[in-house]
Design an enzyme around this catalytic site. Structure first.
Site, mmCIF file in Angstrom:
data_model
loop_
_atom_site.group_PDB
_atom_site.id
_atom_site.type_symbol
_atom_site.label_atom_id
_atom_site.label_comp_id
_atom_site.label_asym_id
_atom_site.label_seq_id
_atom_site.Cartn_x
_atom_site.Cartn_y
_atom_site.Cartn_z
ATOM 1 N N LYS A 41 -2.133 -9.434 0.513
ATOM 2 C CA LYS A 41 -3.051 -8.500 -0.158
ATOM 3 C C LYS A 41 -2.270 -7.374 -0.824
ATOM 4 O O LYS A 41 -2.510 -7.043 -1.984
ATOM 5 C CB LYS A 41 -4.015 -7.909 0.872
ATOM 6 C CG LYS A 41 -4.721 -6.655 0.415
ATOM 7 C CD LYS A 41 -5.648 -6.117 1.480
ATOM 8 C CE LYS A 41 -5.122 -4.919 2.215
ATOM 9 N NZ LYS A 41 -5.080 -3.667 1.450
ATOM 10 N N ASN A 42 -1.339 -6.772 -0.072
ATOM 11 C CA ASN A 42 -0.656 -5.581 -0.580
ATOM 12 C C ASN A 42 0.316 -5.899 -1.707
ATOM 13 O O ASN A 42 0.837 -4.994 -2.350
ATOM 14 C CB ASN A 42 0.071 -4.851 0.553
ATOM 15 C CG ASN A 42 -0.913 -4.137 1.468
ATOM 16 O OD1 ASN A 42 -2.088 -4.015 1.130
ATOM 17 N ND2 ASN A 42 -0.433 -3.698 2.614
ATOM 18 N N ARG B 259 -8.563 2.082 -2.471
ATOM 19 C CA ARG B 259 -7.557 3.047 -2.846
ATOM 20 C C ARG B 259 -6.462 2.455 -3.746
ATOM 21 O O ARG B 259 -5.902 3.138 -4.603
ATOM 22 C CB ARG B 259 -6.938 3.569 -1.557
ATOM 23 C CG ARG B 259 -6.260 4.857 -1.716
ATOM 24 C CD ARG B 259 -5.727 5.328 -0.403
ATOM 25 N NE ARG B 259 -5.176 6.648 -0.591
ATOM 26 C CZ ARG B 259 -3.999 6.882 -1.099
ATOM 27 N NH1 ARG B 259 -3.216 5.878 -1.425
ATOM 28 N NH2 ARG B 259 -3.587 8.106 -1.273
ATOM 29 N N ASP C 230 -9.186 8.810 3.691
ATOM 30 C CA ASP C 230 -9.745 7.595 4.284
ATOM 31 C C ASP C 230 -9.495 7.568 5.791
ATOM 32 O O ASP C 230 -8.993 8.528 6.361
ATOM 33 C CB ASP C 230 -9.282 6.318 3.562
ATOM 34 C CG ASP C 230 -7.812 6.032 3.725
ATOM 35 O OD1 ASP C 230 -7.192 6.594 4.637
ATOM 36 O OD2 ASP C 230 -7.290 5.228 2.950
ATOM 37 N N ASP D 132 0.908 -1.347 9.678
ATOM 38 C CA ASP D 132 -0.271 -2.218 9.598
ATOM 39 C C ASP D 132 -0.397 -3.143 10.815
ATOM 40 O O ASP D 132 -1.438 -3.775 10.995
ATOM 41 C CB ASP D 132 -0.235 -3.060 8.313
ATOM 42 C CG ASP D 132 -0.655 -2.240 7.097
ATOM 43 O OD1 ASP D 132 -1.051 -1.075 7.271
ATOM 44 O OD2 ASP D 132 -0.581 -2.777 5.978
HETATM 45 C C1 UD1 Z 1 0.705 0.740 1.489
HETATM 46 C C2 UD1 Z 1 -0.215 -0.340 1.990
HETATM 47 C C3 UD1 Z 1 -0.645 -0.050 3.408
HETATM 48 C C4 UD1 Z 1 0.571 0.173 4.280
HETATM 49 C C5 UD1 Z 1 1.484 1.234 3.690
HETATM 50 C C6 UD1 Z 1 2.778 1.434 4.476
HETATM 51 C C7 UD1 Z 1 -1.428 -1.073 0.004
HETATM 52 C C8 UD1 Z 1 -2.750 -1.194 -0.658
HETATM 53 N N1 UD1 Z 1 -1.407 -0.419 1.157
HETATM 54 O O1 UD1 Z 1 -0.056 1.939 1.436
HETATM 55 O O2 UD1 Z 1 -1.399 -1.143 3.894
HETATM 56 O O3 UD1 Z 1 0.103 0.620 5.549
HETATM 57 O O4 UD1 Z 1 1.827 0.877 2.347
HETATM 58 O O5 UD1 Z 1 3.491 0.235 4.554
HETATM 59 O O6 UD1 Z 1 -0.419 -1.594 -0.447
HETATM 60 N N2 UD1 Z 1 2.399 9.762 0.979
HETATM 61 C C9 UD1 Z 1 2.404 11.071 0.500
HETATM 62 N N3 UD1 Z 1 2.460 11.289 -0.848
HETATM 63 C C10 UD1 Z 1 2.499 10.260 -1.752
HETATM 64 C C11 UD1 Z 1 2.489 8.949 -1.264
HETATM 65 C C12 UD1 Z 1 2.442 8.723 0.100
HETATM 66 O O7 UD1 Z 1 2.353 12.015 1.280
HETATM 67 O O8 UD1 Z 1 2.562 10.533 -2.961
HETATM 68 C C13 UD1 Z 1 2.377 9.528 2.414
HETATM 69 C C14 UD1 Z 1 1.069 8.924 2.880
HETATM 70 O O9 UD1 Z 1 0.101 9.926 3.130
HETATM 71 C C15 UD1 Z 1 1.498 8.209 4.142
HETATM 72 C C16 UD1 Z 1 2.913 7.756 3.813
HETATM 73 O O10 UD1 Z 1 3.341 8.560 2.750
HETATM 74 O O11 UD1 Z 1 1.560 9.105 5.232
HETATM 75 C C17 UD1 Z 1 3.021 6.279 3.445
HETATM 76 O O12 UD1 Z 1 2.282 6.019 2.313
HETATM 77 P P1 UD1 Z 1 2.626 4.807 1.330
HETATM 78 O O13 UD1 Z 1 3.869 4.112 1.757
HETATM 79 O O14 UD1 Z 1 2.506 5.321 -0.048
HETATM 80 O O15 UD1 Z 1 1.455 3.810 1.650
HETATM 81 P P2 UD1 Z 1 0.439 3.207 0.643
HETATM 82 O O16 UD1 Z 1 1.153 2.736 -0.584
HETATM 83 O O17 UD1 Z 1 -0.734 4.142 0.523
#
Ligand code: UD1
Length: 425
Positions: A22-23, A98, A122, A310
């Site tokens: 999915k991701n 998202r 979320d 995850d």
């Molecule tokens: C993606 C996955 C999710 C997985 C995660 C970590 C998708 C749709 N989702 O989420 O299932 O759990 O990677 O492997 O692909 N953060 C910030 N600022 C930013 C970006 C991120 O503070 O600009 C923080 C987030 O709040 C979180 C952490 O960084 O605490 C990790 O986020 P990120 O790796 O970006 O996860 P996602 O891409 O949202």
């Protein structure tokens, strides 16, 4: 309301096939926007999030069709991208998923502007966008927030160096997708290294992008003037594979997970070996078997190649029926222990304090109605139901359907007693 009724007491045994992640698939669909014409993506999971991303692309003017394969829960998705795609993604779509924000990078790069609704919070934490925004600004975009939308404009993007404070998956993906069409060279430091990033970069490279270092902490992108549509196959879903692997250990079963890539689950599989499981990589998959009760093992979630956040709910569920005490530490999403209260309703002994959970294992859990709070929490609760006495009702399972194609059918194929039932709201 749809629920799962899970009757505990049977071991998971047999074979199951995993389709694409999915991701990854959601980001490959966004990447298709970077080239006019027909891109074909294979092994796309038949899940609600893919339907939502298809709708995002349709509203941007793309034609999207999906043809399901007979087995495995995946299918072939064709995106026909117009010469001039639209540039706006509404709140009603971003709120439902998202990952819709991953169209931001491709739209800015291809169209010079984008209006994408802000996702809000979320169930697993606050999930900022600061690194997406500051990275795009460094590439030359102007970004403003107005009426709940991020509005990005960039007549042209220029290569630059970007340092991420945290190896964010979403930020790395958005920035790579913007940088492929920027003028000159972009270097992203402290980039995420997940297999889904490698997958996205491989598809972009097949489209004609120049990318070096995918899978390492430094990704270098040499911008090119344009990209071509391609045919590409999504990387297998390591989180779905990991869910079946942990389920096999918890239920003391024996499962062959076809297409699972052991190298994408190194830390998780090492933990299962430590718990006493037999883990055997196969030419096209993985076998996981367990005799007797697992031993409790400590787990620390970290960006890849660390233990995946995850799979954290499944790790807590495993510890809940293992011998001894396990310490589970969550380092990625601050709200990710919310589901623990539901697990406690099943008789698990878990205490959380900040980003730690102390889990004292019990021989068996005790069935109760519980609520799935997000995709992975829902899957963890179902695994817990498989080792509970009696019938556990997992409610709000639409969350699980967002991430696991044919969840009930696949579990039933492994011998689980699980039914999907309708309940009045
Ligand atoms: C993606 C996955 C999710 C997985 C995660 C970590 C998708 C749709 N989702 O989420 O299932 O759990 O990677 O492997 O692909 N953060 C910030 N600022 C930013 C970006 C991120 O503070 O600009 C923080 C987030 O709040 C979180 C952490 O960084 O605490 C990790 O986020 P990120 O790796 O970006 O996860 P996602 O891409 O949202």
């Amino acid at each position: 309301m749809e629920c799962f009724e899970v009757t505990g007491g049977t071991a998971l045994t047999g074979r199951v096939r995993v389709t694409g992640a999915k991701n990854s698939a959601l980001k490959l669909m966004a990447a298709a926007l970077l080239a006019a014409g027909r891109t074909t993506i294979d092994e796309v999971p038949d899940i609600l999030d893919v339907a939502i991303m298809s709708e995002v692309l349709r509203r941007l003017g793309c034609d999207v069709t999906y043809e399901r394969h007979a087995v495995g829960g995946g299918g072939r998705l064709v995106v026909d991208v117009p010469d001039r795609p639209g540039t706006e993604t509404d709140y009603d779509l971003v709120r439902r998923m998202r990952a819709s924000i991953s169209v931001l990078g491709p739209l800015v790069a291809r169209c010079g502007s984008a209006r994408v609704a802000l996702p809000g919070g979320d169930a697993i934490g606050s999930r900022g966008l600061d690194m997406h925004i500051s990275g795009l600004e460094r590439l030359g975009a102007t970004i403003e927030s107005e009426h709940g939308f991020l509005v990005a404009t960039a007549p042209r993007l220029e290569g630059t160096s970007i340092w991420l404070d945290f190896p964010s998956v979403g930020a790395t993906e958005n920035l790579v997708m913007a940088a492929v069409l920027a003028e000159g060279t972009t270097v992203i430091d402290n980039a995420a290294r997940e297999p889904e990033i490698v997958d996205l970069c491989a598809m972009l490279t097949a489209m004609g992008a120049q990318i070096d270092g995918a899978g390492t902490s430094t990704i270098t992108v040499d911008g090119v003037p344009g990209l071509q549509p391609v045919t590409y196959t999504t990387v297998p879903d390591r989180i779905v594979a990991g869910t079946w692997a942990i389920g096999a250990v918890m239920t003391r079963g024996d499962v062959v997970i076809e297409r699972a890539v052991a190298d994408h689950l190194t830390v998780a599989l090492a933990k299962l070996s430590d718990a006493g499981a037999q883990v055997e990589p196969l030419p096209d998959g993985l076998r996981v078997a367990m005799d007797g009760r697992p031993r409790g093992v400590d787990v620390v979630t970290l960006p890849y190649p660390g233990f995946p956040t995850d799979l954290q709910p499944m790790a807590v569920a495993l510890a809940a029926v293992s011998t001894g005490t396990a310490l589970i530490t969550e380092n990625v999403f601050e709200g990710r222990f919310m589901f623990v209260n539901e697990l406690v309703r099943l008789g698990a002994s878990v205490r959380t304090d900040g980003h730690h959970a102390v889990v004292r294992g019990r021989e068996r859990l005790s069935s109760a109605p519980v609520l799935a709070t997000d995709i992975r929490a829902g899957a963890g609760l179902v695994l817990a139901g498989l080792v509970s006495d009696g019938v556990t009702e997992v409610q709000d399972v639409h969350h699980v359907d967002r991430g696991y194609p044919d969840f009930v059918e696949q579990l039933r194929g492994l011998g689980a007693r699980i039914e999907r039932v309708q309940r009045p709201d």
